[in-house]
Each structure stands twice: as structure tokens, then as C-alpha cells.
Design a protein around this motif. Structure first.
Motif, PDB file in Angstrom:
ATOM      1  N   VAL A   1      48.344  48.002  42.152  1.00 46.54           N
ATOM      2  CA  VAL A   1      48.870  47.468  40.893  1.00 46.54           C
ATOM      3  C   VAL A   1      47.898  47.758  39.754  1.00 46.54           C
ATOM      4  O   VAL A   1      48.296  48.116  38.642  1.00 46.54           O
ATOM      5  CB  VAL A   1      49.125  45.949  41.006  1.00 46.54           C
ATOM      6  CG1 VAL A   1      49.415  45.328  39.648  1.00 46.54           C
ATOM      7  CG2 VAL A   1      50.278  45.695  41.954  1.00 46.54           C
ATOM      8  N   SER A   2      46.592  47.660  40.034  1.00 48.18           N
ATOM      9  CA  SER A   2      45.617  47.880  38.962  1.00 48.18           C
ATOM     10  C   SER A   2      45.575  49.340  38.514  1.00 48.18           C
ATOM     11  O   SER A   2      45.047  49.647  37.450  1.00 48.18           O
ATOM     12  CB  SER A   2      44.221  47.446  39.409  1.00 48.18           C
ATOM     13  OG  SER A   2      43.898  48.093  40.627  1.00 48.18           O
ATOM     14  N   ASP A   3      46.149  50.245  39.302  1.00 49.46           N
ATOM     15  CA  ASP A   3      46.200  51.650  38.878  1.00 49.46           C
ATOM     16  C   ASP A   3      47.311  51.911  37.872  1.00 49.46           C
ATOM     17  O   ASP A   3      47.360  52.972  37.250  1.00 49.46           O
ATOM     18  CB  ASP A   3      46.420  52.573  40.091  1.00 49.46           C
ATOM     19  CG  ASP A   3      45.234  52.535  41.041  1.00 49.46           C
ATOM     20  OD1 ASP A   3      45.451  52.674  42.261  1.00 49.46           O
ATOM     21  OD2 ASP A   3      44.095  52.341  40.560  1.00 49.46           O
TER      22      ASP A   3
ATOM     23  N   ASP B   1      56.965  36.970  30.621  1.00 45.38           N
ATOM     24  CA  ASP B   1      55.567  37.277  30.400  1.00 45.38           C
ATOM     25  C   ASP B   1      54.621  36.662  31.429  1.00 45.38           C
ATOM     26  O   ASP B   1      53.699  37.322  31.906  1.00 45.38           O
ATOM     27  CB  ASP B   1      55.178  36.806  28.992  1.00 45.38           C
ATOM     28  CG  ASP B   1      53.826  37.325  28.597  1.00 45.38           C
ATOM     29  OD1 ASP B   1      52.940  36.510  28.275  1.00 45.38           O
ATOM     30  OD2 ASP B   1      53.637  38.564  28.646  1.00 45.38           O
ATOM     31  N   SER B   2      54.839  35.391  31.796  1.00 43.87           N
ATOM     32  CA  SER B   2      53.860  34.769  32.703  1.00 43.87           C
ATOM     33  C   SER B   2      53.882  35.434  34.069  1.00 43.87           C
ATOM     34  O   SER B   2      52.863  35.462  34.773  1.00 43.87           O
ATOM     35  CB  SER B   2      54.088  33.259  32.832  1.00 43.87           C
ATOM     36  OG  SER B   2      55.170  32.970  33.683  1.00 43.87           O
TER      37      SER B   2
ATOM     38  N   ILE C   1      51.070  38.701  37.962  1.00 41.39           N
ATOM     39  CA  ILE C   1      51.033  39.859  38.853  1.00 41.39           C
ATOM     40  C   ILE C   1      49.864  40.762  38.489  1.00 41.39           C
ATOM     41  O   ILE C   1      49.099  41.209  39.356  1.00 41.39           O
ATOM     42  CB  ILE C   1      52.341  40.674  38.762  1.00 41.39           C
ATOM     43  CG1 ILE C   1      53.550  39.811  39.076  1.00 41.39           C
ATOM     44  CG2 ILE C   1      52.265  41.909  39.640  1.00 41.39           C
ATOM     45  CD1 ILE C   1      53.910  39.727  40.510  1.00 41.39           C
ATOM     46  N   SER C   2      49.690  41.018  37.201  1.00 42.89           N
ATOM     47  CA  SER C   2      48.656  42.007  36.853  1.00 42.89           C
ATOM     48  C   SER C   2      47.266  41.466  37.151  1.00 42.89           C
ATOM     49  O   SER C   2      46.367  42.212  37.525  1.00 42.89           O
ATOM     50  CB  SER C   2      48.809  42.487  35.410  1.00 42.89           C
ATOM     51  OG  SER C   2      48.268  41.571  34.528  1.00 42.89           O
TER      52      SER C   2
ATOM     53  N   LEU D   1      46.536  38.595  39.401  1.00 40.74           N
ATOM     54  CA  LEU D   1      46.332  38.051  40.750  1.00 40.74           C
ATOM     55  C   LEU D   1      46.781  38.985  41.868  1.00 40.74           C
ATOM     56  O   LEU D   1      46.450  38.775  43.024  1.00 40.74           O
ATOM     57  CB  LEU D   1      47.068  36.706  40.879  1.00 40.74           C
ATOM     58  CG  LEU D   1      46.603  35.656  39.867  1.00 40.74           C
ATOM     59  CD1 LEU D   1      47.515  34.443  39.888  1.00 40.74           C
ATOM     60  CD2 LEU D   1      45.171  35.231  40.140  1.00 40.74           C
ATOM     61  N   TYR D   2      47.553  39.997  41.523  1.00 42.45           N
ATOM     62  CA  TYR D   2      47.992  40.957  42.546  1.00 42.45           C
ATOM     63  C   TYR D   2      47.444  42.353  42.257  1.00 42.45           C
ATOM     64  O   TYR D   2      47.996  43.355  42.698  1.00 42.45           O
ATOM     65  CB  TYR D   2      49.537  40.998  42.601  1.00 42.45           C
ATOM     66  CG  TYR D   2      50.153  39.816  43.323  1.00 42.45           C
ATOM     67  CD1 TYR D   2      50.445  38.630  42.648  1.00 42.45           C
ATOM     68  CD2 TYR D   2      50.445  39.880  44.683  1.00 42.45           C
ATOM     69  CE1 TYR D   2      50.988  37.542  43.312  1.00 42.45           C
ATOM     70  CE2 TYR D   2      51.002  38.804  45.353  1.00 42.45           C
ATOM     71  CZ  TYR D   2      51.271  37.633  44.666  1.00 42.45           C
ATOM     72  OH  TYR D   2      51.829  36.561  45.327  1.00 42.45           O
ATOM     73  N   ALA D   3      46.321  42.395  41.523  1.00 43.36           N
ATOM     74  CA  ALA D   3      45.779  43.670  41.061  1.00 43.36           C
ATOM     75  C   ALA D   3      45.513  44.650  42.196  1.00 43.36           C
ATOM     76  O   ALA D   3      45.774  45.848  42.061  1.00 43.36           O
ATOM     77  CB  ALA D   3      44.495  43.425  40.266  1.00 43.36           C
ATOM     78  N   SER D   4      45.002  44.153  43.328  1.00 39.97           N
ATOM     79  CA  SER D   4      44.592  45.093  44.377  1.00 39.97           C
ATOM     80  C   SER D   4      45.669  45.317  45.427  1.00 39.97           C
ATOM     81  O   SER D   4      45.422  45.935  46.457  1.00 39.97           O
ATOM     82  CB  SER D   4      43.312  44.592  45.049  1.00 39.97           C
ATOM     83  OG  SER D   4      43.556  43.310  45.593  1.00 39.97           O
TER      84      SER D   4
END
Lengths: 372, 307
Positions: free
Chosen positions: B3-5, B36-37, B42-43, B45-48
């Protein structure tokens, strides 16, 4: 057919061997359509039966298996509840006459496999309805819908007691004294149905309707009912019953005769038509022609109902809708009430129902997951 | 790809469009929302978490939509839908992210019967896991959050999933939800922990989520063997100590805390009794978190009986 993907679940139901060849995109649609139609567990049964070299760790299969496990649990609950009902009704020498799902499970008929069950439906003679209600109360079931209007609706106009719920176990029972309401246009004789009941092998007080009556009940219920979101599931039941009984002596002749006797030719016509077209049920040509000519339709009515039912019987999923699906369902809903009650009762009833629905209780409060 | 990519624009485009598809634990989950929340949750707390490729089967499709029409201006709500059905009561729009977490719990608990699912946290070290069943107010999440910042791996904070196939625990690392005072307590004990937004006035009070470590997300396919069932009982002023519990009582405890025990029928019963037999079962009284951590550090895996 409204569109191409609506086909997917139907094709698999007609030819379960296809389950071995579905792409992931196909599986995606099939699982979602089947879930909305309460047919996911049934797909598991079909897959196990028809696909011999099964690899059951694939992700889509897990969903089918989970649904099957839930349906197995529900079947266990039904069998247990039927025992408890038997215990109650014996006290007043009343046989337990099971209808629909509960009948299929206890009599071990093919529609039971992979079926989803909720309420149990039983049939009792009208004269004994009060005694039955009393003994059920004694054993822990009480009627729900305690509002005076609702009580009157069920008792006076419909064909059943208000739904009963067990105070501890929360199981639900519908006690009917006829298969259609008093106020309905079709009036199949309850006395005739009761005279033909069959004892379930292995039981001493639990019965089902006769084979032809079971089919007619299922057909009548499906094609008079307004809530066709689960229409496909009921059609699968019908197809399964017809295939199972078709090997019996003169089954088709008896079926058509009985339909005529009970005044249920029109629902049987619809049953034959849609079972053949949607599920390829092998209905003999003679039987079909007989029902067609006896059902006495105007071509206009036939065409109109065809248009509505073609849409309403598909899975209630976005992939199976076209612009007319909602209207079709709504019209059939109105029709079902029209069939149940004359206009002077219907209009106030619908108005009242619309007002009540605005205040009705909402589904889960998601933050509290229910534990078993 | 994680997700962080994804750039924020790309992430938002997928979420608000056809949906973002993620691997979460053993499941493939599609999340669709323009709210938005949820984007922020997601961006952050689910970054990896790995983003799924196109040719994968989606287990659960969750959609979260805001109220439409006039309702938009007057106490707007968020509606959760699962395959076109709305199984939940709508919540206030600003609770959309907690609703997503609760909704995903529901999807799993209702549909994943290839696991016996218990309401418990699970943490692991050296291949062996502690199951911490969750009575409300007992401090399971707080304790779990602190322990995973002191060398234990997080498998889950809510849904202990025991595989029917082999009895192992399947990881489903997700944001740990914390309530009220716990939020500050954990921030103090784990100053490096990453938190998402704080949500006030939910039905559970104030709620916030602590991000699961990258390590726990990376090791999502490493199952663990259950070795201990420890029932946390936060008691003000108490010393930290483990009290061996009766296996019979623990069987009942776990059955009562299970979401799908009754669906699994006889198999569920066998799994439950096997679990309790091979694990060491304790009640754990504590008040001070540092000494609690020490007690956990001193745990040794049970000696397995040869038969």
C-alpha cells in the motif's frame, strides 16, 4: 435473459460439472450470486457429487464449504426442534405434519442437501388450531407480532398463527391450517391435503404431505409469494423434487390430476415452465401440454407474467439486474397481496405496512459480534 | 507491491473507484469507499500490506458509502454493504474507519469456518503462541499492545483463528483497537508505536488503532502452535502472577468466547478439547504492565506428552 453474467449461476446449476472449469473471475460472480440466492451450500453438494478430482483448498471452495457447514448446523437444529414439537403435539394426539424445508430434512429428500433453513412450517387442521397453540405455549413457544392488528391479520385473514418463537431457544415455527390464506383467490382444500399425508419412514408421529401435494405446495408458495428474492432457491427445490419423484409410478399423471382437483393448475404451469427453462428439468411433454391447456391463460397475461418472472427469479445480485428488475419484483409483490386479499382489505393493509416499515428495527449493531 | 508503494492519488483512486484489493491475513479483501477517514486509516495503518494483483479471487467485498440526499447535511452516516446487503446499522460518518474494522471482523467470523474462531488476542515467540481470550474490560488489548512492542509477534488482537486442518494458529495481523485510557497507557509504554486517528463518542467510547508492525505483516504466512491460554484479569493494585486454571473451565470459557463453535459441531468440540489439553491454561492477575511483561518473558513452552 437480461444480461450475460446472470447466466453464470444458472449454467452451473444445470451442469454442475462446469464447476471444475470456472475461471477465477467466473468463481467471483458465481459465489456472490449464489450467496445472495442462498445456494452457496447447494453448490458444495453439487460439486462434491459431480466433480470427482476435487482440489478443495482453492479459495472459492472454502466459501462453498463454509456455507455447507452452516447449512448442516441448521439441519441439525431443525431435526432437534421437530423432536420437541412432536413431544408437544403428542399430548393432544396431533400428528406433526411438516411442510417445505423441515419436511425435506426429516424425510431425507434431495432438496434438503445444502439447503438453508430458518423457520419450521407445520400444518394442522383448522379445528385444532387453538389446542395446538395452547400446547405449544405450554412447551415454551409464544407468538410474536403481538400488535392487535397483526394478530388479526394472521389469524383471521391469513392461513396461520402469527409466527411463534421459543422463549429460550429462539427457534421459529409457523403453524398453518391451510397452504393459502382464507381470503385468497385460489382455495386448495386443506381437508384433501390432510387426508393424503404420508408417515415418514422411521417416525411414528411425523408426516409430510403426499409427493404430488409437496410439489404443488412448493409451486403455489413460490408463484403466489411476493418475495421472489429467494425464488431461485425455491425453484431449485422444485426441480429437485420433480426429478426425485419422476421415477414413481404415474407421478406426472397424478400430479396434473391433483393440480386440477385442488385448483392449482396455474402455479403448476409456472412451475413447469420455469423449471424447464431455467433448470432444464425433464418435464414430459404430455404433462406440460396438459397443464398449458388446463390453465386457461390469456396470451397477454402469459406474456406479462413471463416478463416479470424472467427477471424476478434470477439471483438478487447486481450482476443479474436490468432496468426492469426492481419494477418486476415490486409488481409481483403487489400481485402476491392481490392474490391474498380482496382490494378493500389490501389497500389499508399496504398503507399500514408502509408506515410500520419506517419504524421497524434495524439489523445488527455491528460493534457487538454475536458469539455462539 | 505494498500500500505504501501507491501514491496517495493512486490509493484514493482505487479506493473510491472499483476498490482496493489487499491481502489481509489469509484472505483477499476488496475495500471500496470514497470516505476520507477510511483512506487515512488504510494509508497509515495498512501501509505495509500487500496489494493483490488482478488475477486473484476476492474473499470479501466491503463497501462503505456515505448517506445521500438531504441526509448528507444533517448528521450524515456511513453505510456498510457486503455483496449488496447491509448487515449493520449505519454509523455516524466520522466513525467510518472503526466501522471498517468491525465489518471485517464480522465477515471473517461469519464466513470462515475453515477455522475455529475465538474472540481472543494471539501473540507468538519462537513458534509458540499465547491465546488471550477477551472478556471486556480485562485489558486484553492493552496487554497485547504492550507485549507486541516488547518482542512478541502479533498474530491478532481480536480473532484467534485455529485451522481445522492442522490445529495451528493462522496469523491475521491488523490494527490493534484500543479504548479510552488504554490509548494513553500504550503510547507511554510504546512511544514508537504508530497510531491512526482517534475516534470520540463511539459506542465503545474513545477508540484508536495501533499499527501492526511490519514484521508481523511480513510473517503473515507463519502459523504458530498454541502453547498457552492465558485469561487476563486486570485487578487494580494486584501483583502480576499466573494461576493455573481448571482445564474443564477453560474449555467452557473458550466455547463461550467462540464465534463459530456451534457450527463446527463435533469437530469444534474435538478441536477445543485438544487445544485445552495441550496448552498450559492460566488466569493472569496483574495491574502493573512492566511486571506483566516480565511474567510473559518467563513463560516456557509446555512439555509435550509423548502419547
Amino acid at each position: 435473459m437480461p444480461n450475460n453474467s446472470a447466466d453464470k449461476l444458472l449454467r452451473v446449476l444445470r451442469e454442475p460439472a462446469l464447476l471444475a472449469t470456472l475461471s477465477l473471475a467466473d468463481w467471483d460472480l458465481v459465489v456472490r450470486q449464489a450467496r445472495r440466492s442462498d445456494l452457496l451450500a447447494r453448490l458444495w453438494v453439487l460439486m462434491k457429487r459431480e466433480v470427482t478430482d476435487l482440489v478443495s483448498t482453492a479459495a472459492p471452495h472454502q466459501h462453498l464449504l463454509s456455507a455447507y457447514q452452516v447449512s448442516q448446523k441448521q439441519a441439525r437444529v431443525v431435526r432437534y426442534e421437530v423432536q420437541r414439537i412432536d413431544r408437544a403435539l403428542r399430548e393432544i394426539n396431533q400428528p406433526v405434519i411438516l411442510l417445505k424445508g423441515a419436511a425435506y430434512v426429516v424425510a431425507q429428500l434431495p432438496p434438503a442437501e445444502g439447503r438453508v433453513f430458518s423457520d419450521i412450517d407445520i400444518l394442522v387442521p383448522k379445528a385444532k388450531i387453538d389446542a395446538v397453540e395452547q400446547v405449544m405455549n405450554k412447551h415454551g413457544w409464544e407468538t410474536t407480532h403481538l400488535d392487535e392488528y397483526d394478530q388479526r391479520y394472521y389469524r383471521t385473514w391469513m392461513h396461520e398463527l402469527p409466527p411463534m418463537s421459543h422463549i429460550r431457544r429462539k427457534s421459529n415455527i409457523d403453524v398453518h391450517h391451510a397452504i393459502l390464506p382464507e381470503t385468497a383467490r385460489l382455495k386448495p382444500s386443506s381437508e384433501k391435503l390432510l387426508a393424503a399425508i404420508q408417515l415418514i419412514p422411521g417416525c411414528d408421529n411425523v408426516y409430510t404431505l403426499s409427493d404430488v401435494d409437496m410439489v404443488l405446495h412448493s409451486a403455489t408458495h413460490l408463484f403466489s409469494d411476493g418475495e421472489l428474492e429467494h425464488g431461485l432457491r425455491d425453484l431449485v427445490d422444485l426441480d429437485s423434487l420433480l426429478r426425485h419423484f419422476s421415477s414413481k409410478q404415474e407421478f406426472w399423471e397424478r400430479l396434473v390430476e391433483r393440480a386440477t382437483e385442488l385448483g392449482l393448475v396455474r402455479p403448476l404451469y409456472y412451475a413447469f415452465t420455469y423449471c424447464r427453462s431455467m433448470l432444464l428439468t425433464p418435464v414430459p411433454e404430455m404433462a406440460y401440454k396438459a397443464v398449458l391447456s388446463l390453465s386457461d391463460f390469456s396470451p397477454v397475461t402469459r406474456r406479462a407474467m413471463g416478463f416479470l418472472l424472467d427477471r424476478a427469479l434470477l439471483p438478487d445480485h447486481e450482476s443479474c439486474r436490468d432496468g426492469f428488475t426492481s419494477i418486476a419484483r415490486w409488481l409481483l409483490y403487489i400481485r402476491s397481496h392481490y392474490l391474498r386479499m380482496p382490494l378493500y382489505l389490501l389497500i389499508p393493509h399496504l398503507i399500514r405496512k408502509a408506515i410500520k416499515n419506517r419504524k421497524s428495527s434495524a439489523p445488527l449493531n455491528g460493534q457487538e459480534l454475536e458469539k455462539s | 507491491m505494498k500500500v505504501s508503494d501507491l501514491s496517495p492519488e493512486e490509493l484514493n483512486k482505487r479506493l473510491a473507484g472499483l476498490g482496493l484489493v489487499l491481502h489481509i491475513g489469509p484472505f483477499v479483501v476488496l475495500i471500496q469507499s470514497s470516505i476520507d477517514s477510511i483512506f487515512r486509516g488504510i494509508s497509515r495503518l495498512y501501509a505495509s500490506y500487500p496489494v493483490a494483483t488482478d488475477d486473484v479471487f476476492v474473499d470479501f467485498r466491503l463497501a462503505f458509502s456515505p448517506s445521500v440526499g438531504v441526509r448528507r447535511f444533517f448528521r450524515p452516516q456511513v453505510h456498510f454493504s457486503f455483496d449488496g446487503l447491509q448487515p449493520f446499522v449505519p454509523l455516524p460518518l466520522n466513525h467510518a474507519f472503526p466501522m471498517f474494522e468491525w465489518a471485517l471482523n464480522w465477515c471473517i467470523a461469519k464466513h470462515a469456518h475453515q477455522y475455529l474462531i475465538i474472540h481472543a488476542a494471539v501473540i507468538e515467540r519462537d513458534g509458540f503462541a499465547v491465546i488471550l481470550p477477551g472478556e471486556p474490560g480485562a485489558g486484553k488489548s492493552t496487554l497485547c499492545s504492550v507485549l507486541v512492542n516488547r518482542g512478541w509477534r502479533l498474530l491478532t488482537d481480536e480473532l484467534a483463528m485455529i485451522s481445522v486442518a492442522d490445529g495451528s494458529l493462522a496469523p491475521i495481523p491488523r490494527p490493534v483497537s484500543l479504548k479510552n485510557e488504554s490509548i494513553d497507557i500504550v503510547r507511554r509504554y510504546a512511544p514508537d508505536a504508530v497510531f491512526g486517528d482517534v475516534f470520540l463518542d463511539t459506542k465503545k467510547g474513545t477508540v484508536a488503532h495501533m499499527r501492526a508492525s511490519e514484521d508481523s505483516v511480513r510473517r503473515v504466512n507463519e502459523h504458530a502452535q498454541p502453547a498457552w491460554v492465558i485469561m487476563p484479569r486486570y485487578t487494580r493494585g494486584s501483583d502480576s502472577f499466573l494461576q493455573p486454571g481448571s482445564k474443564a473451565q477453560f474449555s467452557l470459557l473458550i466455547a463461550n468466547n467462540s464465534f463459530n463453535y456451534n457450527i463446527l459441531d463435533e469437530q469444534g468440540f474435538t478441536m477445543l478439547t485438544d487445544l485445552v489439553q495441550r496448552c498450559d491454561c492460566y488466569d493472569f492477575c496483574y495491574s502493573d504492565l512492566e511486571s506483566a511483561v516480565q511474567v510473559f518473558d518467563s513463560l516456557r513452552p509446555p512439555v509435550t506428552n509423548a502419547e
